[in-house]
Design a protein around this motif. Structure first.
Motif, mmCIF file in Angstrom:
data_model
loop_
_atom_site.group_PDB
_atom_site.id
_atom_site.type_symbol
_atom_site.label_atom_id
_atom_site.label_comp_id
_atom_site.label_asym_id
_atom_site.label_seq_id
_atom_site.Cartn_x
_atom_site.Cartn_y
_atom_site.Cartn_z
ATOM 1 N N ARG A 1 0.835 -1.209 0.000
ATOM 2 C CA ARG A 1 0.000 0.000 0.000
ATOM 3 C C ARG A 1 0.871 1.260 0.000
ATOM 4 O O ARG A 1 0.546 2.251 -0.664
ATOM 5 N N ALA A 2 1.960 1.227 0.754
ATOM 6 C CA ALA A 2 2.872 2.368 0.742
ATOM 7 C C ALA A 2 3.437 2.589 -0.656
ATOM 8 O O ALA A 2 3.602 3.735 -1.104
ATOM 9 N N ALA A 3 3.720 1.494 -1.366
ATOM 10 C CA ALA A 3 4.217 1.608 -2.743
ATOM 11 C C ALA A 3 3.131 2.137 -3.672
ATOM 12 O O ALA A 3 3.381 2.982 -4.541
ATOM 13 N N ILE A 4 1.909 1.627 -3.492
ATOM 14 C CA ILE A 4 0.786 2.065 -4.328
ATOM 15 C C ILE A 4 0.544 3.568 -4.193
ATOM 16 O O ILE A 4 0.366 4.287 -5.181
ATOM 17 N N PHE A 5 0.538 4.045 -2.946
ATOM 18 C CA PHE A 5 0.223 5.448 -2.690
ATOM 19 C C PHE A 5 1.466 6.328 -2.600
ATOM 20 O O PHE A 5 1.359 7.521 -2.330
ATOM 21 N N ASN A 6 2.638 5.710 -2.814
ATOM 22 C CA ASN A 6 3.903 6.451 -2.831
ATOM 23 C C ASN A 6 4.114 7.234 -1.542
ATOM 24 O O ASN A 6 4.382 8.442 -1.550
ATOM 25 N N THR A 7 4.001 6.538 -0.412
ATOM 26 C CA THR A 7 4.196 7.174 0.893
ATOM 27 C C THR A 7 5.493 6.686 1.529
ATOM 28 O O THR A 7 5.909 5.543 1.321
ATOM 29 N N PRO A 8 6.148 7.520 2.335
ATOM 30 C CA PRO A 8 7.441 7.167 2.944
ATOM 31 C C PRO A 8 7.266 6.373 4.250
ATOM 32 O O PRO A 8 7.690 6.808 5.323
ATOM 33 N N VAL A 9 6.612 5.221 4.153
ATOM 34 C CA VAL A 9 6.308 4.410 5.329
ATOM 35 C C VAL A 9 7.111 3.110 5.299
ATOM 36 O O VAL A 9 7.138 2.412 4.282
ATOM 37 N N THR A 10 7.743 2.799 6.416
ATOM 38 C CA THR A 10 8.469 1.530 6.587
ATOM 39 C C THR A 10 7.776 0.718 7.673
ATOM 40 O O THR A 10 7.464 1.256 8.742
ATOM 41 N N VAL A 11 7.521 -0.556 7.401
ATOM 42 C CA VAL A 11 6.852 -1.419 8.375
ATOM 43 C C VAL A 11 7.805 -2.527 8.817
ATOM 44 O O VAL A 11 8.425 -3.196 7.990
ATOM 45 N N VAL A 12 7.929 -2.687 10.131
ATOM 46 C CA VAL A 12 8.761 -3.736 10.713
ATOM 47 C C VAL A 12 7.865 -4.664 11.509
ATOM 48 O O VAL A 12 7.070 -4.193 12.343
ATOM 49 N N ALA A 13 7.948 -5.961 11.272
ATOM 50 C CA ALA A 13 7.162 -6.935 12.024
ATOM 51 C C ALA A 13 7.963 -7.435 13.208
ATOM 52 O O ALA A 13 9.141 -7.777 13.077
ATOM 53 N N ARG A 14 7.345 -7.477 14.366
ATOM 54 C CA ARG A 14 8.024 -7.918 15.585
ATOM 55 C C ARG A 14 7.132 -8.918 16.308
ATOM 56 O O ARG A 14 6.038 -8.579 16.757
ATOM 57 N N GLU A 15 7.576 -10.157 16.411
ATOM 58 C CA GLU A 15 6.798 -11.184 17.091
ATOM 59 C C GLU A 15 6.867 -10.945 18.601
ATOM 60 O O GLU A 15 7.951 -10.868 19.178
ATOM 61 N N ALA A 16 5.707 -10.819 19.240
ATOM 62 C CA ALA A 16 5.652 -10.564 20.680
ATOM 63 C C ALA A 16 4.291 -10.985 21.215
ATOM 64 O O ALA A 16 3.266 -10.746 20.576
ATOM 65 N N ASP A 17 4.284 -11.595 22.376
ATOM 66 C CA ASP A 17 3.053 -12.011 23.038
ATOM 67 C C ASP A 17 2.903 -11.198 24.316
ATOM 68 O O ASP A 17 3.610 -11.426 25.299
ATOM 69 N N LEU A 18 1.990 -10.245 24.307
ATOM 70 C CA LEU A 18 1.820 -9.354 25.450
ATOM 71 C C LEU A 18 1.325 -10.085 26.694
ATOM 72 O O LEU A 18 1.356 -9.521 27.793
ATOM 73 N N LEU A 19 0.864 -11.316 26.530
ATOM 74 C CA LEU A 19 0.477 -12.106 27.693
ATOM 75 C C LEU A 19 1.698 -12.669 28.409
ATOM 76 O O LEU A 19 1.607 -13.125 29.545
#
Length: 359
Positions: A53-71
């Motif tokens: 979506r960032a590529a489609i709309f040409n926005t300067p957004v970087t997404v990082v996935a982080r595995e975490a269980d808040l429980l």
């Protein structure tokens, strides 16, 4: 050299996805989003989809996935220390909002008859853990709690933690009203609304009864809200496409240090929803000239005092009205309420009740 601000977004459900996708589509300044959750496959997909979506709309957004269980023990603190966020958006919950759409088990019946405050303990669990970790670590980034903020933010506040506001609820109504009234300048509308007001707009116009939200346009209050906005109708299930989107402009304004005007539920732990303005990182009420803060807060508090969950100055949470009656039929002890400091213990008891009623 300046670095892009980090938004920590916890949760991988539909609400978190809407927030992430709309950030990816609308951010105009360099923005880093750390998406945290325990479902590895879901995390990876959301990262890929948001990046696209960032590529489609040409926005300067970087997404990082982080595995975490808040429980998990210490998971919230570890996540916060690692990411050093400018804004924390907590959208994970151990109770899905879809319970309002109904099912055939006794738990759903309890929620439908007694109201959403039956789920408050579940909605508060993860958000209170994140808030507690932020307090302990001295992290002053604004915390946005997306889980039932009209009521849960009061619980977080009573526990001694900071929460700036929530998303959705009053903002659902303010935005659909603005669109229906064809207001190109959204600053012209101001709405006071409690989450309990949403139910009426899920029914046909002729079936809408009871208290209506209070709506002002150009500082003049509308006398017949149901009649004025009779063409507005919400879906029976949670309207995530609106509620999840509603807070995105505010999140980005907080991250970028910009001003913003709109509506939010639970600002600084207050009950219900209000018109607000953000300036210099401070969120304040932006009420009509004819309404004082005391009047606005009392009006919103009234709905939970009649039926729901209220938090007293003694830091004790008390169930009221039909909810208390229905809860007492299944657990007289839980119906008596609880000290907010016992939230974790009460959650275990409530979880046992929910499991029993769902069988």
């Amino acid at each position: 050299m300046t670095t892009e601000p980090t938004i920590l977004l916890t949760g991988t459900g539909a609400f978190a996805a809407r927030i992430l996708f709309d950030i990816a589509a609308t951010a105009s300044a360099p923005t880093r989003v750390v998406l945290a959750g325990r479902n590895r496959e879901r995390l990876q997909w959301l990262k890929v989809a948001a990046g696209a979506r960032a590529a489609i709309f040409n926005t300067p957004v970087t997404v990082v996935a982080r595995e975490a269980d808040l429980l998990g023990e210490g998971a919230a603190a570890e996540l916060l220390e690692e990411t050093k966020p400018a804004v924390v958006v907590q959208a994970a919950s151990v109770q899905t909002s879809s319970v309002i759409a109904g099912s055939h088990d006794a738990w759903s019946k309890l929620v439908q008859e007694g109201g959403l405050s039956a789920t408050a303990v579940f909605q508060a669990l993860l958000s209170s853990r994140v808030a507690e970790a932020m307090t302990r670590l001295g992290i002053t980034a604004p915390l946005i709690n997306c889980s039932f903020p009209d009521v849960v933010n009061g619980l977080i506040n009573a526990l001694g933690h900071q929460v700036i506001c929530g998303m959705g609820n009053v903002a659902i109504l303010s935005n659909v009203f603005a669109a229906d009234y064809n207001l190109t300048d959204r600053n012209r509308i101001k709405v006071l609304a409690h989450y309990q007001h949403l139910a009426a707009w899920r029914r046909p116009p002729e079936a809408r009864t009871g208290s209506a939200p209070r709506v002002w346009i150009d500082d003049r209050e509308i006398s017949d809200v149901f009649g004025t906005f009779r063409d507005v109708k919400l879906t029976p299930e949670p309207v995530i496409d609106i509620s999840g989107a509603s807070g995105v402009p505010m999140i980005l304004a907080l991250a970028e240090g910009r001003s913003w005007t709109g509506h939010v539920p639970g600002p600084y732990g207050l009950p219900g929803g209000y018109p607000v303005q953000l300036a210099d990182g401070v969120l304040s009420l932006n009420l009509p000239s004819s309404v004082s803060q005391e009047e606005a807060v009392a009006w919103n508090r009234h709905f939970e005092e009649k039926n729901g969950l209220v938090i007293g100055t003694d830091r004790r949470a008390r169930y009221t009205g039909v909810l208390r009656e229905r809860l007492a039929q299944h657990s007289p002890a839980l119906a008596e309420g609880f000290d907010v400091a016992d939230l974790e213990e009460v959650h275990r008891s409530m979880q046992e009740l929910r499991t029993k009623l769902q069988q």
